[in-house]
Every structure is written in C-alpha cells, then in structure tokens.
Write a protein that holds these residues in place. Structure first.
Motif, short mmCIF file in Angstrom:
data_model
loop_
_atom_site.label_atom_id
_atom_site.label_comp_id
_atom_site.label_asym_id
_atom_site.label_seq_id
_atom_site.Cartn_x
_atom_site.Cartn_y
_atom_site.Cartn_z
N ARG A 20 -3.41 -11.41 -19.22
CA ARG A 20 -4.74 -11.46 -18.60
C ARG A 20 -5.66 -12.43 -19.35
O ARG A 20 -6.38 -13.21 -18.75
CB ARG A 20 -5.40 -10.09 -18.66
CG ARG A 20 -5.06 -9.20 -17.51
CD ARG A 20 -5.97 -7.97 -17.54
NE ARG A 20 -5.25 -6.78 -17.18
CZ ARG A 20 -4.81 -6.52 -15.95
NH1 ARG A 20 -5.01 -7.37 -14.98
NH2 ARG A 20 -4.15 -5.41 -15.70
N HIS A 59 -6.42 -13.22 -10.18
CA HIS A 59 -6.93 -12.03 -9.50
C HIS A 59 -6.11 -10.79 -9.83
O HIS A 59 -6.64 -9.69 -9.83
CB HIS A 59 -6.94 -12.27 -7.98
CG HIS A 59 -7.96 -13.29 -7.57
ND1 HIS A 59 -7.76 -14.64 -7.75
CD2 HIS A 59 -9.21 -13.14 -7.03
CE1 HIS A 59 -8.84 -15.29 -7.32
NE2 HIS A 59 -9.73 -14.42 -6.88
N HIS A 60 -4.81 -10.98 -10.08
CA HIS A 60 -3.94 -9.83 -10.36
C HIS A 60 -2.91 -10.21 -11.42
O HIS A 60 -2.41 -11.34 -11.41
CB HIS A 60 -3.18 -9.37 -9.10
CG HIS A 60 -4.09 -9.07 -7.95
ND1 HIS A 60 -4.76 -7.88 -7.81
CD2 HIS A 60 -4.43 -9.83 -6.87
CE1 HIS A 60 -5.49 -7.91 -6.70
NE2 HIS A 60 -5.31 -9.09 -6.11
N SER A 92 3.33 -1.76 -11.99
CA SER A 92 1.93 -1.60 -11.61
C SER A 92 1.59 -2.61 -10.53
O SER A 92 2.04 -3.76 -10.58
CB SER A 92 1.04 -1.83 -12.83
OG SER A 92 -0.21 -2.34 -12.43
N ASP A 93 0.81 -2.16 -9.54
CA ASP A 93 0.37 -3.07 -8.46
C ASP A 93 -0.91 -3.81 -8.84
O ASP A 93 -1.31 -4.74 -8.14
CB ASP A 93 0.13 -2.27 -7.17
CG ASP A 93 1.41 -1.64 -6.63
OD1 ASP A 93 2.44 -2.34 -6.58
OD2 ASP A 93 1.39 -0.45 -6.29
N ASP A 94 -1.55 -3.39 -9.92
CA ASP A 94 -2.79 -4.02 -10.41
C ASP A 94 -3.78 -4.34 -9.28
O ASP A 94 -4.13 -5.49 -9.04
CB ASP A 94 -2.49 -5.28 -11.22
CG ASP A 94 -3.73 -5.78 -11.95
OD1 ASP A 94 -4.54 -4.94 -12.38
OD2 ASP A 94 -3.91 -7.01 -12.06
N HIS A 95 -4.20 -3.31 -8.56
CA HIS A 95 -5.22 -3.40 -7.51
C HIS A 95 -4.79 -4.10 -6.23
O HIS A 95 -5.61 -4.33 -5.34
CB HIS A 95 -6.53 -4.03 -8.04
CG HIS A 95 -7.03 -3.37 -9.28
ND1 HIS A 95 -7.38 -2.02 -9.33
CD2 HIS A 95 -7.20 -3.84 -10.54
CE1 HIS A 95 -7.75 -1.71 -10.55
NE2 HIS A 95 -7.65 -2.79 -11.31
N GLU A 96 -3.50 -4.48 -6.13
CA GLU A 96 -2.98 -4.88 -4.82
C GLU A 96 -2.77 -3.56 -4.07
O GLU A 96 -2.67 -2.50 -4.69
CB GLU A 96 -1.65 -5.63 -4.96
CG GLU A 96 -1.73 -7.01 -5.59
CD GLU A 96 -2.20 -8.11 -4.64
OE1 GLU A 96 -2.99 -7.79 -3.71
OE2 GLU A 96 -1.81 -9.27 -4.84
N LYS A 105 -1.19 -0.29 -2.56
CA LYS A 105 -0.13 0.52 -3.16
C LYS A 105 1.28 0.11 -2.70
O LYS A 105 1.51 -0.07 -1.51
CB LYS A 105 -0.39 2.00 -2.79
CG LYS A 105 0.49 2.99 -3.53
CD LYS A 105 -0.01 4.41 -3.24
CE LYS A 105 0.99 5.48 -3.59
NZ LYS A 105 1.42 5.51 -4.95
#
Length: 199
Positions: free
Chosen positions: A40, A47-48, A65-69, A71
């Motif tokens: 990061r 963005h992800h 982890s989808d990191d806010h994408e 589910k």
C-alpha cells in the motif's frame, strides 16, 4: 507441492484499470499484514490491494481479502487459481488502479482470476523439500574435498568465511544431513563436526 523461488511481478489492463500482480514467497500467514501494508505504501494511488495466500507443507492454510471490492470478487477468485496450482508458501498481491469504467462483479472475478493466472504462468518454482541448515569449519587442505561432498549432497552454500580455517554455512535436503555429518567427520579424521538445525 512446489514453492516460489523468487518474487515475480506482472501487469494486465482491463478497460483501463491496471492490475499489477506480485508473487511473494512467505513461510507463515502472519507475514501477510506487513507485506500488504508495505505494498500500500509503495502504491499510494492504488484503489485496492487484494491478496490471496497458500501456506504449509500440504498447502492447506489459506488467507484472502477483497480489500473493499464486492464480496468474493477479488481475493477469492485469485485464491481459487492459487489453490489449483500446487504451489505453497506463496502470497499473491494484486494492486488495482481504477480506470474509470466499472467492471461489474463478473468482470472483477475474471480480471482478478486472470491476474493470478498470468502471474502463475511466469513464476519460477522448485520442489518443496524439507531442508536442514548446516555449518562447519574445516582446514584449507580439506576445503576442495568438502566442496565436492556438498555438491553431491545437493547443498546450497550461503556463506564461506576464510580465516585460519574455512567456515561454511548453508542448507541441504534434510534426508542428506546425516550423510554430510558423517562425511565431514570421516574426511577430517574426527577433527571437524557439522552443526545441523532443521528449518
């Protein structure tokens, strides 16, 4: 099972979104958080930063982890690709720079899955072999003979220190460890001992 020999990276573009995929060797799931944070920091405009990991001699420990994408549209498809690869002790990080066009859930699943597939097609792997670390010190006159034994026993030499004697450290397949020990003892007439530690 196979393991990653070195870090690898590739990139694909889908509707102007950039997907940068990185394969990183790891030994434990506890390493993931630090590596995600490091990634990061290296990609502040992304963005992800999605991840998928498989660890363990049988490749039966997972993390993703989808990191806010949405589910199961990012880390999960990457993990499924990874699980089918017979590679373990590997972390895949997929960095997405959004290109302005929404891909939809199907598009995301395909893009993250394709990133993982593309990455796995370029990585270099080797057989997962239980290894033992060795170290010993030997007189100069026995150095060349010791090197021949190390080569025959598939040892990887990590360090050689030349002082009054030669100190050698490295790793070798666990199945060859006892053989190295007895060979060096024999070679040196019982003067030199090999220190062994399982990795």
């Amino acid at each position: 099972m196979r393991i990653l020999k070195q870090r690898s990276q590739c990139e694909i573009e889908v509707k102007k979104s950039r997907f940068i995929a990185i394969a990183q060797p790891i030994k434990d799931l506890s390493e993931i958080k630090h590596l995600v944070n490091e990634t990061r920091t290296a990609h502040p405009g992304a963005h992800h930063v999605v991840h998928a990991a498989v660890v363990g001699p049988k490749g039966d420990l997972y993390s993703y982890s989808d990191d806010h994408e949405p589910k199961n549209t990012a880390g999960r498809p990457a993990l499924e690709v990874l699980k089918g690869s017979s590679v373990t002790n590997i972390l895949i990080l997929i960095i997405r720079y959004f290109g302005g066009t929404l891909l939809g859930t199907g598009g995301l699943v395909k893009a993250y899955g394709d990133s993982a597939r593309e990455l796995l097609s370029i990585i270099k792997t080797e057989e997962l072999i239980e290894k033992t670390r060795f170290s010993f010190t030997i007189p100069y006159n026995l150095y060349e003979l010791a090197k021949i034994d190390l080569e025959l026993l598939e040892a990887d030499i990590e360090n050689e220190e030349f002082t009054t004697d030669v100190s050698i450290t490295g790793t070798l397949p666990r199945t060859n460890a006892e053989q190295l020990s007895s060979r060096i003892t024999e070679l040196s007439g019982g003067q030199c001992e090999v220190s062994l530690t399982d990795l």
